[in-house]
Design a protein around this motif. Structure first.
Motif, short mmCIF file in Angstrom:
data_model
loop_
_atom_site.label_atom_id
_atom_site.label_comp_id
_atom_site.label_asym_id
_atom_site.label_seq_id
_atom_site.Cartn_x
_atom_site.Cartn_y
_atom_site.Cartn_z
N SER A 42 17.34 -67.53 -81.68
CA SER A 42 18.07 -67.16 -80.47
C SER A 42 17.71 -68.05 -79.28
N THR A 43 16.71 -68.93 -79.45
CA THR A 43 16.30 -69.80 -78.34
C THR A 43 17.12 -71.09 -78.28
N ILE A 66 21.99 -64.53 -88.08
CA ILE A 66 22.29 -65.65 -87.18
C ILE A 66 23.80 -65.76 -87.01
N THR A 69 25.49 -62.77 -85.06
CA THR A 69 25.25 -62.73 -83.61
C THR A 69 26.01 -63.83 -82.88
N ILE A 71 25.49 -67.09 -83.05
CA ILE A 71 24.72 -68.30 -82.77
C ILE A 71 25.33 -69.45 -83.55
#
Length: 225
Positions: A42-43, A66, A69, A71
């Motif tokens: 998430s970074t 991943i 969400t 991303i």
């Protein structure tokens, strides 16, 4: 600096791989379990290298979360499982490519570079696919596709028959030089990988369409590849 998330719980693999990635100039984050790997994803890394056999949360679940969400990051999975079913499942979970253990470091680094190039290029321009049969090279627009020998042969047949449905039997015979007598997991795996490398959306494919019960069709606008 390009950021790479390496999720691998075996230090005999993660330590030398992280050193190699850093020598390539990447900023590497190493995580040894699925929960911390998901948090690190998430970074905003530019690439995720993800072992399937992670503790706490396995790599398949990490990959699914991943993708769920939203991303947007290329995912390269590492697996010790040679079984093709597991590979296909990994790709269906949203991975972009895979490498089986034991792997050659040069191959893994080449796969990583290819994924990073793909993610930085604009894939929304409807790029055409071009085959250089003599040089055994394939291009999507100006981008050269990094294909294995069988992936190239499969794509070559599909492009050659663009707009037509190619049966599973014909693909197995022409690409694998074998008569189809049941399972085509090998074919399904290679089609899944090709779709990822082409940037295809499985739910709305621009290039390779599955014709259920028959085979696959390479989509064309005007017959010009």
């Amino acid at each position: 600096m390009t950021k790479v998330l390496l999720a691998e719980d075996d230090p005999t693999i993660s330590d030398p791989l992280a050193r190699a990635l850093r020598r390539e100039g990447y900023d590497v984050m190493v995580r040894a379990d699925g929960v911390s790997a998901l948090a690190a994803a998430s970074t905003g890394p530019d690439l995720v290298i993800l072992d399937l056999g992670l503790p706490q949360m396995d790599g398949l679940e990490v990959c699914r979360r991943i993708r769920s969400t939203g991303i947007v990051v290329p995912v390269l999975i590492l697996t010790a499982r040679a079984d093709e079913v597991d590979t296909v499942v990994g790709l269906d979970a949203g991975a972009d490519d895979y490498v089986t253990k034991p792997f050659r470091l040069a191959e893994l680094l080449a796969r990583a570079r290819a994924l990073l190039r793909r993610s930085s290029s604009d894939e929304g321009q409807g790029a055409r696919v071009r085959i250089d049969a003599a040089g055994r090279r394939a291009f999507s627009g100006d981008r050269e596709l990094q294909l294995t020998a069988k992936e190239f042969d499969l794509l070559r047949v599909l492009v050659r028959e663009g707009g037509k449905v190619v049966s599973r039997e014909d693909l197995m015979r022409e690409v694998w030089n074998t008569v189809w007598v049941g399972s085509t997991k090998t074919l399904d795996m290679h089609v899944s990988v090709l779709r990822r490398k082409l940037g295809d959306d499985a739910t709305d494919p621009r290039f390779i369409t599955t014709v259920r019960g028959v085979g696959f069709r390479f989509e064309t606008d005007d017959g010009d590849f």
